[in-house]
Design an enzyme around this catalytic site. Structure first.
Site, PDB file in Angstrom:
ATOM      1  N   ASN A  52      -2.705  27.107  30.659  1.00  0.00           N
ATOM      2  CA  ASN A  52      -3.053  25.738  31.077  1.00  0.00           C
ATOM      3  C   ASN A  52      -4.438  25.300  30.623  1.00  0.00           C
ATOM      4  OD1 ASN A  52      -3.358  23.403  33.150  1.00  0.00           O
ATOM      5  ND2 ASN A  52      -4.895  24.913  33.808  1.00  0.00           N
ATOM      6  N   SER A  66       0.112  18.476  24.826  1.00  0.00           N
ATOM      7  CA  SER A  66      -0.255  17.139  25.268  1.00  0.00           C
ATOM      8  C   SER A  66       0.655  16.173  24.528  1.00  0.00           C
ATOM      9  CB  SER A  66      -1.710  16.830  24.898  1.00  0.00           C
ATOM     10  OG  SER A  66      -1.954  15.442  25.019  1.00  0.00           O
ATOM     11  N   TYR A 125      -8.680  17.921  18.931  1.00  0.00           N
ATOM     12  CA  TYR A 125      -7.812  18.073  20.116  1.00  0.00           C
ATOM     13  C   TYR A 125      -6.341  17.898  19.738  1.00  0.00           C
ATOM     14  CZ  TYR A 125      -5.944  17.253  24.831  1.00  0.00           C
ATOM     15  OH  TYR A 125      -5.224  17.321  25.999  1.00  0.00           O
TER      16      TYR A 125
HETATM   17  N1  NAD Z   1      -6.416  15.513  31.862  1.00  0.00           N
HETATM   18  C1  NAD Z   1      -5.628  14.950  30.965  1.00  0.00           C
HETATM   19  O1  NAD Z   1      -5.585  13.720  30.830  1.00  0.00           O
HETATM   20  C2  NAD Z   1      -4.729  15.797  30.110  1.00  0.00           C
HETATM   21  C3  NAD Z   1      -3.740  15.154  29.330  1.00  0.00           C
HETATM   22  C4  NAD Z   1      -2.876  15.951  28.543  1.00  0.00           C
HETATM   23  C5  NAD Z   1      -3.023  17.341  28.534  1.00  0.00           C
HETATM   24  N2  NAD Z   1      -4.002  17.906  29.306  1.00  0.00           N
HETATM   25  C6  NAD Z   1      -4.119  19.367  29.261  1.00  0.00           C
HETATM   26  O2  NAD Z   1      -3.890  19.872  30.566  1.00  0.00           O
HETATM   27  C7  NAD Z   1      -4.565  21.133  30.700  1.00  0.00           C
HETATM   28  C8  NAD Z   1      -5.353  21.142  31.992  1.00  0.00           C
HETATM   29  O3  NAD Z   1      -6.396  20.192  31.861  1.00  0.00           O
HETATM   30  P1  NAD Z   1      -7.187  19.542  33.087  1.00  0.00           P
HETATM   31  O4  NAD Z   1      -7.024  18.090  32.948  1.00  0.00           O
HETATM   32  O5  NAD Z   1      -6.859  20.247  34.356  1.00  0.00           O
HETATM   33  O6  NAD Z   1      -8.679  19.886  32.599  1.00  0.00           O
HETATM   34  P2  NAD Z   1      -9.955  20.438  33.402  1.00  0.00           P
HETATM   35  O7  NAD Z   1     -11.104  20.178  32.504  1.00  0.00           O
HETATM   36  O8  NAD Z   1      -9.963  19.918  34.792  1.00  0.00           O
HETATM   37  O9  NAD Z   1      -9.663  22.016  33.475  1.00  0.00           O
HETATM   38  C9  NAD Z   1      -9.725  22.855  32.346  1.00  0.00           C
HETATM   39  C10 NAD Z   1     -10.204  24.228  32.796  1.00  0.00           C
HETATM   40  O10 NAD Z   1     -10.272  25.074  31.631  1.00  0.00           O
HETATM   41  C11 NAD Z   1     -11.449  25.859  31.721  1.00  0.00           C
HETATM   42  N3  NAD Z   1     -11.951  26.213  30.383  1.00  0.00           N
HETATM   43  C12 NAD Z   1     -12.384  25.348  29.443  1.00  0.00           C
HETATM   44  N4  NAD Z   1     -12.868  26.043  28.391  1.00  0.00           N
HETATM   45  C13 NAD Z   1     -12.724  27.359  28.683  1.00  0.00           C
HETATM   46  C14 NAD Z   1     -13.061  28.560  27.995  1.00  0.00           C
HETATM   47  N5  NAD Z   1     -13.664  28.553  26.795  1.00  0.00           N
HETATM   48  N6  NAD Z   1     -12.766  29.745  28.591  1.00  0.00           N
HETATM   49  C15 NAD Z   1     -12.185  29.771  29.818  1.00  0.00           C
HETATM   50  N7  NAD Z   1     -11.873  28.671  30.521  1.00  0.00           N
HETATM   51  C16 NAD Z   1     -12.133  27.472  29.959  1.00  0.00           C
HETATM   52  C17 NAD Z   1     -12.476  24.958  32.413  1.00  0.00           C
HETATM   53  O11 NAD Z   1     -13.520  25.711  33.027  1.00  0.00           O
HETATM   54  C18 NAD Z   1     -11.617  24.188  33.405  1.00  0.00           C
HETATM   55  O12 NAD Z   1     -11.616  24.799  34.688  1.00  0.00           O
HETATM   56  C19 NAD Z   1      -5.410  21.272  29.428  1.00  0.00           C
HETATM   57  O13 NAD Z   1      -4.754  22.113  28.501  1.00  0.00           O
HETATM   58  C20 NAD Z   1      -5.482  19.869  28.884  1.00  0.00           C
HETATM   59  O14 NAD Z   1      -5.710  19.818  27.499  1.00  0.00           O
HETATM   60  C21 NAD Z   1      -4.834  17.187  30.089  1.00  0.00           C
END
Ligand code: NAD
Length: 255
Positions: free
Chosen positions: A89, A141, A154
């Site tokens: 995730n 995504s 991205y």
């Molecule tokens: N938020 C959106 O709009 C959205 C849309 C489509 C897809 N996504 C995807 O959903 C997933 C969850 O995203 P989210 O919105 O909860 O984001 P978020 O930023 O709230 O959480 C991401 C987590 O990943 C951890 N992380 C980042 N880099 C890291 C690293 N180098 N090593 C270890 N941990 C690391 C961060 O500490 C964070 O806790 C992601 O893959 C994101 O790309 C999000």
């Protein structure tokens, strides 16, 4: 209790969707191994999951590091004696066109969003072969399938995660492991809110404005996406493999 006695690895566990996943799987009987670079965040969400009666362990570290990715799997197997479900995730969103994208932005996106998924899957699959209900859900995504504007690193990394998930869905099906990806549109998490803050916008007002662009009336909450990931990981999705499931509230990618 769809995940009773299942051992589940969750990356990005301290983030928006990650925390929702941890609480959902804890509430449904799973034993959970958490990964995030935010150690205090891991401890905080682990404590909440333990309050729900779940056994939880974590290893904090940086997913850009291959040894850390492999240690997530080996430590989870050492602590719990098995591995059933992997939820890749974690993700980061470097923002920029190709001319604005530095080498660091590019390699960070590939490191966290793509290479870590490869390393974790490669390490996990030997432990999961033949286990009943074995499943991997990767987070791509909708921008990986239909790229939005100005996020070349991205979108490319997420497109590769979709392709990797389809490949593994095919190759791992005969091993008894279902691999799928979820492709969300905007989710109300720190990922999107910090982007608004950086642009000098009030995140609450900006999300309110964004809600108007979604045919279902609002962007996703973390729980909306966690529910879909849990479905794909569950026995209810037992005949689904190699799919990329778009979760968009009917909003097309535009711009
Ligand atoms: N938020 C959106 O709009 C959205 C849309 C489509 C897809 N996504 C995807 O959903 C997933 C969850 O995203 P989210 O919105 O909860 O984001 P978020 O930023 O709230 O959480 C991401 C987590 O990943 C951890 N992380 C980042 N880099 C890291 C690293 N180098 N090593 C270890 N941990 C690391 C961060 O500490 C964070 O806790 C992601 O893959 C994101 O790309 C999000």
């Amino acid at each position: 209790m769809r995940f009773s006695e299942k051992v589940v690895v969750i990356t990005g566990a301290a983030g928006g969707v990650g925390q929702a996943l941890v609480l959902l799987f804890a509430g449904e009987g799973a034993k959970i191994f958490l990964s995030d670079r935010d150690e205090a965040g891991c401890e905080a969400i682990a404590a909440k999951a333990r309050n729900l009666g779940s056994e939880v362990e974590y290893l904090a570290g940086d997913l850009r590091n291959k040894e850390y990715c492999e240690a997530i799997v080996s430590t989870a197997v050492d602590r719990f004696g098995q591995l059933d479900i992997v939820l890749n995730n974690a993700g980061i969103i470097p923002r920029g066109t190709i001319e604005e994208t530095t080498d660091d932005m590019w390699f960070d996106a590939m490191g966290v969003n793509l290479n870590a998924v490869f390393y974790i899957c490669r390490a996990a699959i030997p432990h999961m072969k033949g286990r009943p209900g074995a499943a991997i859900v990767n987070t791509s995504s909708v921008w990986g399938v239909y790229p939005g504007p100005g996020h070349v690193a991205y979108c490319t990394s997420k497109g590769a995660v979709a392709a990797l998930s389809k490949n593994l869905g095919r190759d791992c099906a005969p091993l008894g492991i279902r691999v799928n990806a979820v492709c969300p549109h905007e989710i109300n998490t720190p990922m999107i809110r910090t982007g608004f803050e950086r642009r000098g916008l009030d995140p609450d007002k900006a999300v309110e404005e964004l809600n108007k662009s979604v045919p279902l009336g609002r962007i996703a909450e973390p729980e909306d996406i966690a529910d879909v990931i849990a479905f794909l990981a569950s026995n209810e999705a037992r005949y689904i493999a190699g799919e990329t499931l778009e979760v968009t509230g009917a909003k097309p990618v535009s711009g």
